[in-house]
Design an enzyme around this catalytic site. Sequence first.
Site, PDB file in Angstrom:
ATOM      1  N   GLU A   1       0.741  -0.776  -0.285  1.00  0.00           N
ATOM      2  CA  GLU A   1      -0.237   0.527   0.244  1.00  0.00           C
ATOM      3  C   GLU A   1       0.787   0.918  -0.098  1.00  0.00           C
ATOM      4  O   GLU A   1       0.383   2.176  -0.474  1.00  0.00           O
ATOM      5  CB  GLU A   1      -0.900  -0.218   1.124  1.00  0.00           C
ATOM      6  CG  GLU A   1      -1.790   1.314   1.641  1.00  0.00           C
ATOM      7  CD  GLU A   1      -2.484   1.044   0.641  1.00  0.00           C
ATOM      8  OE1 GLU A   1      -2.328   1.377  -0.865  1.00  0.00           O
ATOM      9  OE2 GLU A   1      -4.166   1.239   1.232  1.00  0.00           O
TER      10      GLU A   1
ATOM     11  N   THR B   1      -4.190   9.432  -4.267  1.00  0.00           N
ATOM     12  CA  THR B   1      -3.978   9.597  -2.845  1.00  0.00           C
ATOM     13  C   THR B   1      -3.363  10.130  -2.207  1.00  0.00           C
ATOM     14  O   THR B   1      -2.601  11.157  -1.441  1.00  0.00           O
ATOM     15  CB  THR B   1      -3.474   7.539  -2.143  1.00  0.00           C
ATOM     16  OG1 THR B   1      -5.002   7.079  -2.676  1.00  0.00           O
ATOM     17  CG2 THR B   1      -3.985   8.166  -0.656  1.00  0.00           C
TER      18      THR B   1
HETATM   19  N1  HSE Z   1      -6.631   7.313   4.525  1.00  0.00           N
HETATM   20  C1  HSE Z   1      -6.609   7.437   3.296  1.00  0.00           C
HETATM   21  C2  HSE Z   1      -6.791   8.753   2.807  1.00  0.00           C
HETATM   22  C3  HSE Z   1      -7.294   6.034   2.680  1.00  0.00           C
HETATM   23  O1  HSE Z   1      -7.861   8.929   3.086  1.00  0.00           O
HETATM   24  O2  HSE Z   1      -5.676   9.706   2.894  1.00  0.00           O
HETATM   25  C4  HSE Z   1      -7.136   6.247   1.008  1.00  0.00           C
HETATM   26  O3  HSE Z   1      -5.660   5.347   0.872  1.00  0.00           O
END
Ligand code: HSE
Length: 306
Positions: free
Chosen positions: A128, A181
């Site tokens: 990830e 992201t």
């Molecule tokens: N928690 C993460 C974000 C989830 O909102 O950036 C996305 O990978």
Amino acid sequence: MKELRIVSPATVANVSCGFDVLGFCLDNIGDEMVIRTTDKKGIHITKIEGYDLPFEAEKNVAGVSALAMLEDAQIDHGFEIEIYKKIKPGSGIGSSSASAVGSVFAMNELLGRPYNKTELTNFAMKGEALASQCEHADNIAPAIFGGFTLVKSVAPLDILQLPTPENLYAVILHPQIEIKTAEARAILPKTVPLKDAITQWSNVGSLVHALHTNDYNLLSKSLTDVVVEPYRSRLIPHFNAVRQSALEHGALGVGISGSGPSIFSLCHGNEKAEQVVVALKKLYAETAIPFEIYCSKINTQGIKII
Ligand code: HSE
């Protein structure tokens, strides 16, 4: 040679107020992967269908998590990975997490389950991190554990499994634009005013309580994000109109799925969820933006062997 075919599910991270800590697992959207043992050492990605992703293990999310496990496992053979990618990268429903989880879950099964779910989460976080340039587990944990999860801490990793109300459905509207992201994280402020922090942790606490007590009304009142959504919602065309329409048609709450652009609505019962689907389809069809829409029960099992 032994092999397994798995479905690695899409997930919704953050769940409004729980940025980087809360997530839940979807039921009918997921990547298929085939993992097999091979005499040749190392991780070899032999097939990718659906989207254009790198075959080199160290550049592929599924490969990086697999390499992390392989390094720890100290075994004298390797694995081949086939990826049938169904979740669009950059969609906000845990595309990279599904890949990262799929390889390590299947390898663990093929090795006779030497690792527990928390250890699998740790390996998957390495994959990830390749995609989002940050180690977080709020998509990975629900894909592995199923249902709702809370990441109590990342180092050391501590995952809490939360109860899932029996009749809870999610509607996912996915505008076909891509939000990375890493970029959606870069626009967030580095500090939070105390008044907003108080609102946010009150909502997280009451959301967790609502899940434990099956309290749909409290769940509805808790699905508010005053910290992240005000910044990220600007990246998602028609976000406010979608939220208003979903709430008017009976959704309990609406928020950005992960880092967007997908928008989730949580609904009490399939009938309400279908009403929200109809309303959002109509609303988004009037924009020029192509979209997908899914309706899913919350998946309490997580990743599955098929
Ligand atoms: N928690 C993460 C974000 C989830 O909102 O950036 C996305 O990978």
